[in-house]
Design a protein around this motif. Structure first.
Motif, mmCIF file in Angstrom:
data_model
loop_
_atom_site.group_PDB
_atom_site.id
_atom_site.type_symbol
_atom_site.label_atom_id
_atom_site.label_comp_id
_atom_site.label_asym_id
_atom_site.label_seq_id
_atom_site.Cartn_x
_atom_site.Cartn_y
_atom_site.Cartn_z
ATOM 1 N N THR A 297 -42.490 -34.178 94.602
ATOM 2 C CA THR A 297 -43.037 -32.847 94.891
ATOM 3 C C THR A 297 -43.951 -32.392 93.766
ATOM 4 O O THR A 297 -45.037 -31.832 94.018
ATOM 5 C CB THR A 297 -41.903 -31.830 95.087
ATOM 6 N N LEU A 298 -43.519 -32.609 92.530
ATOM 7 C CA LEU A 298 -44.348 -32.257 91.379
ATOM 8 C C LEU A 298 -45.688 -32.985 91.425
ATOM 9 O O LEU A 298 -46.754 -32.380 91.221
ATOM 10 C CB LEU A 298 -43.603 -32.604 90.087
ATOM 11 N N ALA A 299 -45.653 -34.273 91.728
ATOM 12 C CA ALA A 299 -46.894 -35.052 91.821
ATOM 13 C C ALA A 299 -47.785 -34.525 92.938
ATOM 14 O O ALA A 299 -49.015 -34.402 92.777
ATOM 15 C CB ALA A 299 -46.564 -36.523 92.049
ATOM 16 N N GLY A 300 -47.174 -34.206 94.092
ATOM 17 C CA GLY A 300 -47.957 -33.686 95.211
ATOM 18 C C GLY A 300 -48.593 -32.346 94.906
ATOM 19 O O GLY A 300 -49.757 -32.098 95.254
ATOM 20 N N LEU A 301 -47.861 -31.477 94.233
ATOM 21 C CA LEU A 301 -48.398 -30.160 93.891
ATOM 22 C C LEU A 301 -49.558 -30.268 92.900
ATOM 23 O O LEU A 301 -50.582 -29.597 93.045
ATOM 24 C CB LEU A 301 -47.286 -29.285 93.309
ATOM 25 N N LEU A 302 -49.389 -31.116 91.893
ATOM 26 C CA LEU A 302 -50.460 -31.274 90.893
ATOM 27 C C LEU A 302 -51.678 -31.967 91.469
ATOM 28 O O LEU A 302 -52.786 -31.848 90.928
ATOM 29 C CB LEU A 302 -49.922 -32.055 89.687
ATOM 30 N N ALA A 303 -51.500 -32.685 92.589
ATOM 31 C CA ALA A 303 -52.633 -33.370 93.218
ATOM 32 C C ALA A 303 -53.469 -32.442 94.089
ATOM 33 O O ALA A 303 -54.611 -32.787 94.436
ATOM 34 C CB ALA A 303 -52.126 -34.541 94.064
ATOM 35 N N LEU A 304 -52.939 -31.263 94.444
ATOM 36 C CA LEU A 304 -53.662 -30.380 95.362
ATOM 37 C C LEU A 304 -55.029 -29.934 94.825
ATOM 38 O O LEU A 304 -56.030 -30.007 95.552
ATOM 39 C CB LEU A 304 -52.810 -29.162 95.717
ATOM 40 N N PRO A 305 -55.129 -29.452 93.583
ATOM 41 C CA PRO A 305 -56.456 -29.037 93.094
ATOM 42 C C PRO A 305 -57.489 -30.172 93.080
ATOM 43 O O PRO A 305 -58.614 -29.974 93.563
ATOM 44 C CB PRO A 305 -56.170 -28.505 91.691
ATOM 45 N N PRO A 306 -57.147 -31.371 92.581
ATOM 46 C CA PRO A 306 -58.136 -32.461 92.624
ATOM 47 C C PRO A 306 -58.532 -32.880 94.046
ATOM 48 O O PRO A 306 -59.648 -33.353 94.267
ATOM 49 C CB PRO A 306 -57.437 -33.607 91.889
ATOM 50 N N LEU A 307 -57.585 -32.712 95.002
ATOM 51 C CA LEU A 307 -57.875 -33.110 96.381
ATOM 52 C C LEU A 307 -58.615 -32.027 97.163
ATOM 53 O O LEU A 307 -58.954 -32.239 98.334
ATOM 54 C CB LEU A 307 -56.569 -33.455 97.107
ATOM 55 N N ASN A 308 -58.881 -30.892 96.545
ATOM 56 C CA ASN A 308 -59.569 -29.795 97.220
ATOM 57 C C ASN A 308 -61.077 -30.081 97.276
ATOM 58 O O ASN A 308 -61.901 -29.304 96.796
ATOM 59 C CB ASN A 308 -59.301 -28.480 96.484
ATOM 60 N N ARG A 322 -45.707 -31.194 101.081
ATOM 61 C CA ARG A 322 -44.748 -30.601 102.010
ATOM 62 C C ARG A 322 -43.644 -31.594 102.378
ATOM 63 O O ARG A 322 -42.455 -31.225 102.446
ATOM 64 C CB ARG A 322 -45.484 -30.134 103.264
ATOM 65 N N GLY A 323 -43.998 -32.848 102.617
ATOM 66 C CA GLY A 323 -42.989 -33.854 102.934
ATOM 67 C C GLY A 323 -42.018 -34.066 101.789
ATOM 68 O O GLY A 323 -40.797 -34.177 101.989
ATOM 69 N N ALA A 324 -42.549 -34.130 100.562
ATOM 70 C CA ALA A 324 -41.689 -34.299 99.390
ATOM 71 C C ALA A 324 -40.787 -33.084 99.193
ATOM 72 O O ALA A 324 -39.612 -33.209 98.824
ATOM 73 C CB ALA A 324 -42.544 -34.540 98.149
ATOM 74 N N PHE A 325 -41.326 -31.894 99.430
ATOM 75 C CA PHE A 325 -40.526 -30.669 99.315
ATOM 76 C C PHE A 325 -39.367 -30.689 100.293
ATOM 77 O O PHE A 325 -38.229 -30.376 99.934
ATOM 78 C CB PHE A 325 -41.419 -29.453 99.564
ATOM 79 N N GLU A 326 -39.611 -31.056 101.546
ATOM 80 C CA GLU A 326 -38.547 -31.090 102.541
ATOM 81 C C GLU A 326 -37.465 -32.099 102.150
ATOM 82 O O GLU A 326 -36.263 -31.823 102.273
ATOM 83 C CB GLU A 326 -39.124 -31.433 103.917
ATOM 84 N N PHE A 327 -37.887 -33.268 101.662
ATOM 85 C CA PHE A 327 -36.936 -34.275 101.197
ATOM 86 C C PHE A 327 -36.071 -33.706 100.071
ATOM 87 O O PHE A 327 -34.853 -33.911 100.027
ATOM 88 C CB PHE A 327 -37.687 -35.513 100.710
ATOM 89 N N THR A 328 -36.695 -32.970 99.162
ATOM 90 C CA THR A 328 -35.983 -32.441 97.997
ATOM 91 C C THR A 328 -35.006 -31.354 98.374
ATOM 92 O O THR A 328 -33.849 -31.349 97.921
ATOM 93 C CB THR A 328 -36.988 -31.890 96.964
ATOM 94 N N ILE A 329 -35.418 -30.413 99.194
ATOM 95 C CA ILE A 329 -34.545 -29.278 99.503
ATOM 96 C C ILE A 329 -33.364 -29.703 100.371
ATOM 97 O O ILE A 329 -32.249 -29.193 100.215
ATOM 98 C CB ILE A 329 -35.348 -28.129 100.155
ATOM 99 N N VAL A 330 -33.568 -30.674 101.261
ATOM 100 C CA VAL A 330 -32.451 -31.188 102.055
ATOM 101 C C VAL A 330 -31.505 -31.993 101.169
ATOM 102 O O VAL A 330 -30.281 -31.877 101.269
ATOM 103 C CB VAL A 330 -32.963 -32.030 103.239
ATOM 104 N N SER A 331 -32.059 -32.820 100.276
ATOM 105 C CA SER A 331 -31.221 -33.592 99.351
ATOM 106 C C SER A 331 -30.388 -32.679 98.467
ATOM 107 O O SER A 331 -29.221 -32.966 98.170
ATOM 108 C CB SER A 331 -32.098 -34.500 98.478
ATOM 109 N N ASN A 332 -30.973 -31.574 98.041
ATOM 110 C CA ASN A 332 -30.228 -30.632 97.199
ATOM 111 C C ASN A 332 -29.080 -29.991 97.981
ATOM 112 O O ASN A 332 -27.997 -29.766 97.423
ATOM 113 C CB ASN A 332 -31.172 -29.553 96.664
ATOM 114 N N ALA A 333 -29.300 -29.696 99.251
ATOM 115 C CA ALA A 333 -28.226 -29.138 100.079
ATOM 116 C C ALA A 333 -27.084 -30.143 100.233
ATOM 117 O O ALA A 333 -25.905 -29.771 100.217
ATOM 118 C CB ALA A 333 -28.768 -28.735 101.448
ATOM 119 N N VAL A 334 -27.417 -31.426 100.375
ATOM 120 C CA VAL A 334 -26.391 -32.458 100.475
ATOM 121 C C VAL A 334 -25.609 -32.552 99.167
ATOM 122 O O VAL A 334 -24.377 -32.635 99.159
ATOM 123 C CB VAL A 334 -27.020 -33.818 100.814
ATOM 124 N N LEU A 335 -26.311 -32.542 98.040
ATOM 125 C CA LEU A 335 -25.653 -32.572 96.736
ATOM 126 C C LEU A 335 -24.730 -31.370 96.568
ATOM 127 O O LEU A 335 -23.618 -31.491 96.038
ATOM 128 C CB LEU A 335 -26.707 -32.587 95.632
#
Length: 401
Positions: A297-308, A322-335
């Motif tokens: 998610t961190l990598a995806g967020l930092l990539a947004l400005p260069p990809l604009n 967005r895909g990485a965020f969904e993976f992270t928030i669901v994984s955190n709920a499982v943890l």
């Protein structure tokens, strides 16, 4: 032992399979999540139908969301009285709220319906995760809860599409009648689900005040770290969710139809992220899944400005983040589900409240950040939040209690 405790702790001799329970959970969550999301695309139509302003209805939607802060109360109740009873009452309350919205002719009735629907929804959703967590073996927890989270994407991809067609051929009120009736029937059915086989928790003798509420036992440091990480993950993800439409509209002149197509693509991101949790979360490990997801998610967020650079690359960046965020928030709920097994209902509803708190905070900060600094400001702010989540899990998080 009280009657409710006896019922909840008594094992069922003819319990349905876990796969069937998960299927029931997904179908029910599609209905509740469609109710949550229905105001996003159809807010203007609903507001005009009732005769209120878009601004007022938007505030009522926020009021409904704020009821999630009370979800830990329902978690404590579920721990003491049983998950099935609270889930059933939550579904019937949500159904009653949507029927009240369907019948509303003025904003006070509408507000009452929104409050009741919100309370019922937040009584049901986190306790469903707690109930399934109590029945799912730990080595299958990511798979089961990851599949449950397919419902959010399916509500956007299927539920809202169907409701749009219903509104087109009838009126805005009919979808709320469908939602209300469906949730009411589901509430009656949930009373027949098998018990978790565990005796509900009892209030500790002599406990009073707020101290027992915040006491998460011997694993409290890890549990609170996972809860805090959930808030920061929500801050990161919802910063983008709240601003991507403004960004694409202003910089790439997208109209409503085009934004709808982008929303569909992002719905695919959601189901991809939760799908990956269900497939690989148990193999990777719950804590490691959160760390991997936060890093991506961190990598995806930092990539947004260069990809604009163009619409294609901007949407590609959104897809990855967005895909990485969904993976992270669901994984955190499982943890979170195994941090304090004896207080699972309270902990899972605290998780709902923490993510809601994070999303509420960015509701006040994300748009001003975009207006001042553009997508770069939003991206860097969200990156700081996800980095905080990563550090909490890396330094304090444990696999289970």
């Amino acid at each position: 032992m009280s009657g409710s405790e006896t019922a909840e702790s008594r094992p069922d001799t003819q319990a349905p399979s876990l796969n069937r329970l998960i299927t029931i959970g997904v179908l029910t969550r599609v209905i509740t999540d469609t109710g949550v999301q229905i105001f996003f695309p159809f807010l203007g139509i609903i507001a005009a139908g009732i005769g209120v302003s878009d601004v007022l209805l938007g505030r009522l939607v926020s009021l409904r969301a704020s009821t999630g802060l009370l979800s830990p109360v329902f978690g404590i109740l579920a721990d003491r009285r049983g998950y099935r009873r609270v889930m059933s009452l939550g579904l019937m309350a949500a159904g009653a709220g949507y029927l009240l919205i369907a019948a509303s002719q003025s904003w006070p009735i509408l507000a009452a319906g929104m409050l009741i629907a919100g309370l019922g929804t937040f009584a049901f959703v986190p306790n469903l995760s707690a109930y399934l967590s109590a029945r799912l073996p730990f080595h299958r927890r990511s798979r089961g809860l990851g599949i449950i989270e397919y419902a959010w994407a399916l509500a956007g991809l299927v539920g809202l599409s169907l409701m749009g067609q219903v509104i087109a051929v009838t009126s805005w009120r009919v979808p709320f009648v469908i939602l209300g009736a469906g949730l009411g029937l589901a509430g009656l059915y949930y009373r027949r689900l098998p018990s978790t086989g565990a005796r509900p928790a009892e209030k500790a003798a002599g406990s009073s005040g707020l101290a027992p509420f915040f006491d998460l036992g011997q694993n409290r440091r890890s549990a609170w770290a996972v809860l805090g990480a959930g808030a920061f993950i929500a801050m990161a993800g919802f910063s983008i969710i709240l601003t991507y439409g403004i960004w694409l509209q202003k910089e790439y002149q997208l109209d409503a139809a085009a934004l709808g197509r982008v929303a569909f693509i992002l719905g695919l991101c959601d189901i991809t992220g939760s799908g990956l949790v269900s497939l690989y979360g148990d193999r990777l490990g719950k804590r490691r899944s959160v760390l991997i997801g936060a890093f991506l998610t961190l990598a995806g967020l930092l990539a947004l400005p260069p990809l604009n650079l163009s619409l294609f690359w901007a949407v590609t960046g959104l897809f990855l983040a967005r895909g990485a965020f969904e993976f992270t928030i669901v994984s955190n709920a499982v943890l979170l589900s195994e941090q304090v097994p004896a207080q699972r209902g309270k902990v899972m509803t605290l998780g709902t409240a923490s993510t809601l708190l994070g999303s509420t905070i960015v509701g006040f900060t994300a748009v001003p950040l975009f207006e001042t600094f553009g997508i770069r400001g939003v991206s860097f702010g969200a990156a700081a939040a996800i980095l905080a989540a990563y550090l909490l899990i890396a330094l304090l998080g444990r696999e289970s209690g």
